[in-house]
Design an enzyme around this catalytic site. Sequence first.
Site, PDB file in Angstrom:
ATOM      1  N   ASP A 249      -3.112  -7.653  10.534  1.00 25.12           N
ATOM      2  CA  ASP A 249      -1.953  -7.336   9.701  1.00 25.12           C
ATOM      3  C   ASP A 249      -1.190  -6.191  10.357  1.00 25.12           C
ATOM      4  OD1 ASP A 249      -0.309  -7.231   7.315  1.00 25.12           O
ATOM      5  OD2 ASP A 249      -2.033  -8.095   6.273  1.00 25.12           O
TER       6      ASP A 249
ATOM      7  N   ASP B 163       3.956  -7.535   8.191  1.00 24.60           N
ATOM      8  CA  ASP B 163       4.295  -7.060   6.854  1.00 24.60           C
ATOM      9  C   ASP B 163       5.779  -6.733   6.743  1.00 24.60           C
ATOM     10  OD1 ASP B 163       3.221  -6.071   4.243  1.00 24.60           O
ATOM     11  OD2 ASP B 163       3.990  -4.149   4.970  1.00 24.60           O
TER      12      ASP B 163
ATOM     13  N   GLU C 291       6.197 -11.686   6.602  1.00 24.40           N
ATOM     14  CA  GLU C 291       6.356 -11.620   5.148  1.00 24.40           C
ATOM     15  C   GLU C 291       7.837 -11.463   4.834  1.00 24.40           C
ATOM     16  OE1 GLU C 291       4.647  -9.014   1.385  1.00 24.40           O
ATOM     17  OE2 GLU C 291       5.134  -8.012   3.275  1.00 24.40           O
TER      18      GLU C 291
ATOM     19  N   HIS D  44      -3.099 -11.571  -1.218  1.00 29.12           N
ATOM     20  CA  HIS D  44      -3.632 -10.318  -1.742  1.00 29.12           C
ATOM     21  C   HIS D  44      -2.716  -9.630  -2.733  1.00 29.12           C
ATOM     22  CE1 HIS D  44      -0.894  -9.269   1.442  1.00 29.12           C
ATOM     23  NE2 HIS D  44      -0.902  -8.011   1.070  1.00 29.12           N
ATOM     24  N   ASP D  45      -1.512 -10.120  -2.913  1.00 24.06           N
ATOM     25  CA  ASP D  45      -0.528  -9.468  -3.770  1.00 24.06           C
ATOM     26  C   ASP D  45      -0.244 -10.228  -5.063  1.00 24.06           C
ATOM     27  OD1 ASP D  45      -0.055  -7.221  -2.231  1.00 24.06           O
ATOM     28  OD2 ASP D  45       1.587  -8.113  -1.106  1.00 24.06           O
TER      29      ASP D  45
END
Length: 605
Positions: free
Chosen positions: A111, A218, A276, A353-354
Amino acid sequence: MGSLISDDEGRYIGTEPWWKDALFYQVYPASFKDSNGDGWGDLPGLISKIDYLEELGVDVVWVSPIFESPQKDMGYDVSDYQKIYAPYGTVQDVDALLEECHKRGMKVILDLVVNHTSVEHEWFKESRSSKDNPKRDWYIWRPARYDDNGARHPPTNWRGYFAGPTWTWDEQTQEYYLHLYAPDQPDLNWENAKCREAIYENTMRFWLDRGVDGFRIDTVNKYSKRTDFVDAPVTDPTSPHQPAPEMWCNGPRIHEFIHEMNRKVLAPYNAVSVGELSLTPEPNQVIPYVSAQAQELDMVFEFSVIRLGNGNGFGAKYIYDPFPLSTLKRLTAKWQSFIEGTDAWATAFCENHDNGRAVSRFGDTSTPDLWSRSAKTIALWQATMTGTLFLYQGQEIGMTNMPPSWGMEEYKDIESANFYAEAVESGDGERVRKTMHGLRILARDHARVPFQWSDEPNAGFSDAGATSWMRVHDDYAAINAARQRHDPDSILSFYKRVMKLRKRYKDVFVFGSHKLLDPDDEEVWTYVKEGPGSGGGRDGTPRKALVVMNFSRSERGVGDVATALGCNEGDVRLLVGTNGPAPSQGRTWPALVAWEGRVYTNFDP
């Protein structure tokens, strides 16, 4: 290397990059497997489960942030990109992970968090040390504004993602710095060429040189901000801080920056990239990022589907907004078909994860039977999606949201805490109630509950005597990998089965077109997948699959399967069903029971 697209008889259709038909699996390392009993998942724990991932059919392991960090936002606040946060392990443990994955033919991506750093990063420490420091311009600093009474105010009225303003006052240098997230996460200034080069060298080449295969990037569309720093329109009169994504999403130089990143780093290493891409709701905005000709990113995550249920606006994010199945169907169809006729590529996912757990948001967890049925139907939905498929840890065993009986003290995430505190501070009891209801469905915490490996204490995530960093789910004895691993009727076994079918018939499922049928039906979801190339079907027509899924507790018919597939009744075959074989009765197929899904084809399985 490219990926050969062919039918099961080996007829050539074309060659595509390997990552297009790969199965990516996201690991949230703090919650995956603890090897040393400190209650915090770690790299040795992950390494110990690589065989489990290989058995599932995983091609690429995506590891969420593991770098040195004060953990104000679970590692999305990096203080040193070349060190590993000690509870996770060491740089040598990353090397061991790469070795274990690579010798199994699997790849690893990390990440990459480079919109912002931690306030504890050396770059920021230098930047805030004085206004004439060489790294001052590596972050975004602006003077205060003063009203007629001499009161100090931030440079703009922008609201951050974690509530509150996007600006924090620095007493030492008497200016504000910008942070789209927490005050602990100051934004890097991508306008500065030296800063960009340092990002490429220190955060990317360092790990690529060690053998990392690429990055999940990200907040990839937030590097270019508008530089006039003007106020956003007042859309929330109850707050001094206003939503302003138009000020920092898809900014004026964003494609220049991403193309440069690709040209200087990603392409030379042949590194795979997935970005993302939030708040970018139209295909004509997304395609420039993932067009092969543009040479920017391989893939992006577009969030229209996974954000369903979130309230409108930044302040109302956790005021749950119910949606009908038809909305989910139409958005899925939109983001499945947007690449047709282009050189762009799509991704498929319904957990990360969000967000809350998919079976708790899109399925039915009211009984153990409906939980299992709906989790398998969600698996069928995902396995038949065009594009590169991403699974999130625990999705494959049907992990659910935290129990509704758990109080706010069990919610550890900074965003959950801030939104709940904001509701409490408003003094509006109804807002507090609605926010808590929304958090129980949507909060990021649900995905971060420790992985349920077994019915042993701490769900097998950690030693029996350990205190895990987040509470282990109450239902771990009923929902765990060990219980499902050798059960042919389990959710895990079904995931393994449909992942193999997805790979075997990738021409139809990974690379095929997507056509939604009956978009207004609020119980049954039906679409046709058609593979590229000609022939392959039993009657000489292109190979097709009809996916029909009952998203309700009512019995529903499957409709005219042959007509949907464009073939004769005798040429229809059942490829897979969530409830096992469902043989035809003459010219009709049995009705779908509650939460049942099937895939019919015009070719022989």
